[in-house]
Design a protein around this motif. Structure first.
Motif, short mmCIF file in Angstrom:
data_model
loop_
_atom_site.label_atom_id
_atom_site.label_comp_id
_atom_site.label_asym_id
_atom_site.label_seq_id
_atom_site.Cartn_x
_atom_site.Cartn_y
_atom_site.Cartn_z
N GLU A 279 0.83 -1.20 0.00
CA GLU A 279 0.00 0.00 0.00
C GLU A 279 0.87 1.26 0.00
O GLU A 279 0.59 2.21 -0.74
N ARG A 280 1.90 1.29 0.80
CA ARG A 280 2.77 2.46 0.87
C ARG A 280 3.56 2.63 -0.43
O ARG A 280 3.76 3.74 -0.91
N SER A 281 3.99 1.52 -1.02
CA SER A 281 4.77 1.59 -2.26
C SER A 281 3.91 2.06 -3.43
O SER A 281 4.40 2.73 -4.33
N GLU A 282 2.64 1.71 -3.42
CA GLU A 282 1.75 2.10 -4.51
C GLU A 282 1.62 3.62 -4.63
O GLU A 282 1.28 4.13 -5.69
N ARG A 283 1.91 4.34 -3.56
CA ARG A 283 1.84 5.80 -3.63
C ARG A 283 2.88 6.38 -4.58
O ARG A 283 2.75 7.50 -5.05
N TYR A 284 3.92 5.60 -4.89
CA TYR A 284 4.99 6.08 -5.75
C TYR A 284 4.78 5.74 -7.22
O TYR A 284 5.54 6.21 -8.08
N VAL A 285 3.76 4.96 -7.53
CA VAL A 285 3.52 4.58 -8.92
C VAL A 285 3.25 5.83 -9.74
O VAL A 285 2.45 6.68 -9.38
N GLY A 286 3.96 5.95 -10.87
CA GLY A 286 3.79 7.08 -11.76
C GLY A 286 4.61 8.30 -11.38
O GLY A 286 4.59 9.30 -12.09
N GLN A 287 5.34 8.24 -10.28
CA GLN A 287 6.15 9.38 -9.84
C GLN A 287 7.60 9.17 -10.23
O GLN A 287 8.08 8.05 -10.36
N THR A 288 8.30 10.27 -10.40
CA THR A 288 9.73 10.25 -10.60
C THR A 288 10.37 10.81 -9.34
O THR A 288 10.01 11.91 -8.90
N VAL A 289 11.27 10.05 -8.74
CA VAL A 289 11.93 10.49 -7.51
C VAL A 289 13.43 10.35 -7.67
O VAL A 289 13.93 9.50 -8.41
N GLU A 290 14.17 11.20 -6.96
CA GLU A 290 15.62 11.14 -6.96
C GLU A 290 16.07 9.96 -6.09
O GLU A 290 15.53 9.75 -5.01
N ILE A 291 17.06 9.21 -6.58
CA ILE A 291 17.59 8.10 -5.79
C ILE A 291 19.11 8.16 -5.76
O ILE A 291 19.74 8.78 -6.61
N LEU A 292 19.66 7.49 -4.76
CA LEU A 292 21.10 7.25 -4.69
C LEU A 292 21.31 5.81 -5.14
O LEU A 292 20.84 4.88 -4.49
N VAL A 293 21.98 5.63 -6.27
CA VAL A 293 22.24 4.28 -6.77
C VAL A 293 23.31 3.64 -5.90
O VAL A 293 24.37 4.22 -5.68
#
Length: 85
Positions: free
Chosen positions: A51-65
């Motif tokens: 449920e919490r992860s689904e909030r990120y669907v369709g979003q672009t976020v900055e990550i540290l690889v």
């Protein structure tokens, strides 16, 4: 758990430890009950994480690889600024 809805949860069934008071209690919870309780908690944790992860669907976020995906070397793995993997 319903109130907090953790992103990640490490769970284990209780097992007696030497030199602890609880290890000597007579009425230990049966292994079958411990196993069922653990599965209930793990299923709920997985549902909340989804449920919490689904909030990120369709979003672009900055990550540290941090690394390459060992199962698919064409993919990378990393974390968001909030620590989500």
């Amino acid at each position: 758990m319903e109130e907090v809805k953790f992103d990640n949860l490490n769970t284990f069934a209780y097992s007696p430890r030497p030199n602890t008071e609880a290890a000597n209690w007579e009425n230990q919870v049966p292994d079958e009950v411990k196993s069922e309780r653990l599965h209930i908690v793990q299923r709920l944790a997985a549902q909340h994480a989804l449920e919490r992860s689904e909030r990120y669907v369709g979003q672009t976020v900055e990550i540290l690889v941090e690394d390459r995906n060992p199962k698919n070397m064409e993919q990378v793995m990393g974390r968001t600024r909030q620590g989500r993997q």
